[in-house]
Design a protein around this motif. Structure first.
Motif, PDB file in Angstrom:
ATOM      1  N   LEU A 121     -15.631 -82.606 -44.454  1.00 12.21           N
ATOM      2  CA  LEU A 121     -14.559 -83.473 -43.960  1.00 12.21           C
ATOM      3  C   LEU A 121     -14.137 -84.458 -45.054  1.00 12.21           C
ATOM      4  CD1 LEU A 121     -12.939 -84.384 -41.363  1.00 12.21           C
ATOM      5  CD2 LEU A 121     -14.810 -86.013 -41.002  1.00 12.21           C
ATOM      6  N   VAL A 122     -15.109 -85.111 -45.670  1.00 16.98           N
ATOM      7  CA  VAL A 122     -14.834 -86.070 -46.743  1.00 16.98           C
ATOM      8  C   VAL A 122     -14.263 -85.351 -47.960  1.00 16.98           C
ATOM      9  CG1 VAL A 122     -15.885 -87.716 -48.361  1.00 16.98           C
ATOM     10  CG2 VAL A 122     -16.549 -87.735 -45.945  1.00 16.98           C
ATOM     11  N   ARG A 123     -14.846 -84.224 -48.310  1.00 15.22           N
ATOM     12  CA  ARG A 123     -14.364 -83.454 -49.462  1.00 15.22           C
ATOM     13  C   ARG A 123     -12.910 -83.042 -49.257  1.00 15.22           C
ATOM     14  NH1 ARG A 123     -14.138 -78.018 -51.285  1.00 15.22           N
ATOM     15  NH2 ARG A 123     -14.402 -77.968 -53.546  1.00 15.22           N
ATOM     16  N   GLY A 124     -12.580 -82.578 -48.071  1.00 12.42           N
ATOM     17  CA  GLY A 124     -11.204 -82.181 -47.781  1.00 12.42           C
ATOM     18  C   GLY A 124     -10.236 -83.340 -47.897  1.00 12.42           C
ATOM     19  N   ALA A 125     -10.623 -84.502 -47.387  1.00 11.37           N
ATOM     20  CA  ALA A 125      -9.758 -85.687 -47.459  1.00 11.37           C
ATOM     21  C   ALA A 125      -9.594 -86.144 -48.910  1.00 11.37           C
ATOM     22  CB  ALA A 125     -10.329 -86.814 -46.602  1.00 11.37           C
ATOM     23  N   LEU A 126     -10.673 -86.082 -49.682  1.00 15.40           N
ATOM     24  CA  LEU A 126     -10.605 -86.463 -51.100  1.00 15.40           C
ATOM     25  C   LEU A 126      -9.612 -85.564 -51.834  1.00 15.40           C
ATOM     26  CD1 LEU A 126     -11.635 -87.994 -53.639  1.00 15.40           C
ATOM     27  CD2 LEU A 126     -13.400 -86.224 -53.818  1.00 15.40           C
ATOM     28  N   LEU A 127      -9.759 -84.269 -51.683  1.00 16.38           N
ATOM     29  CA  LEU A 127      -8.882 -83.325 -52.374  1.00 16.38           C
ATOM     30  C   LEU A 127      -7.435 -83.453 -51.891  1.00 16.38           C
ATOM     31  CD1 LEU A 127     -11.252 -80.214 -52.489  1.00 16.38           C
ATOM     32  CD2 LEU A 127     -10.814 -81.901 -54.297  1.00 16.38           C
ATOM     33  N   ALA A 128      -7.239 -83.640 -50.580  1.00 14.61           N
ATOM     34  CA  ALA A 128      -5.887 -83.787 -50.030  1.00 14.61           C
ATOM     35  C   ALA A 128      -5.199 -85.045 -50.543  1.00 14.61           C
ATOM     36  CB  ALA A 128      -5.941 -83.806 -48.502  1.00 14.61           C
TER      37      ALA A 128
END
Length: 162
Positions: A121-128
């Protein structure tokens, strides 16, 4: 704490978001940060953090109440932003369009307090949000990420755990 020790250099300006008792702000000061700002949305946490700073005689740390970046001036620039908070709140922080602009050109972001279920979840938000992962570490079941914004080469080929 390991990523803070790895990323922090003497003279840096540091922002600790969701500081709690300000332990990471204290660590930053002890590792040589020139100035550290630390904020939390809980008035009780802010009060405890101020006591901790006073008890440890660290005058270079300023504690204030803020809901994430709400009270951080848009003209502020930091070498390092630290956020050790639950995954869902880290995602809210990463979705704030002001965050990349608060970092100096070569500034770094440390996201920690991530439970294994919240890592993607955090990784996805960081990349987005345009963030770039530099390293992930895992310690005692908790995950942390060192990241940056932009496309500059970090000069750090250590990718850590993936």
């Amino acid at each position: 704490a390991r990523l803070t020790a790895r990323a922090l250099r003497k003279g840096m300006r540091v922002l600790d978001v969701g500081c709690g008792t300000a332990l990471l702000a204290l660590l930053a000061a002890r590792l040589g940060a020139a100035e550290t700002l630390a904020c939390d949305n809980d008035p009780m946490a802010v009060s405890r953090a101020r006591e901790m700073i006073r008890d440890n005689q660290e005058p270079g740390i300023r504690i204030f109440e803020s809901n994430l970046l709400g009270s951080v001036g848009s003209e502020e620039k930091f070498s390092l932003v630290i956020a050790n908070i639950v995954s869902e709140v880290l995602v809210r922080l990463l979705c704030d369009p002001r965050l990349p602009g608060l970092l100096e050109d070569d500034g770094r972001l440390i996201l920690s307090g991530i439970h294994p279920e919240g890592r993607e979840l955090v990784r996805g938000a960081l990349l987005a949000s345009g963030g770039v992962e530099e390293a992930w570490i895992e310690e005692e079941g908790w995950h942390a990420c060192l990241a940056r914004y932009g496309s500059k080469d970090s000069g750090d080929d250590t990718k850590g755990e993936r």
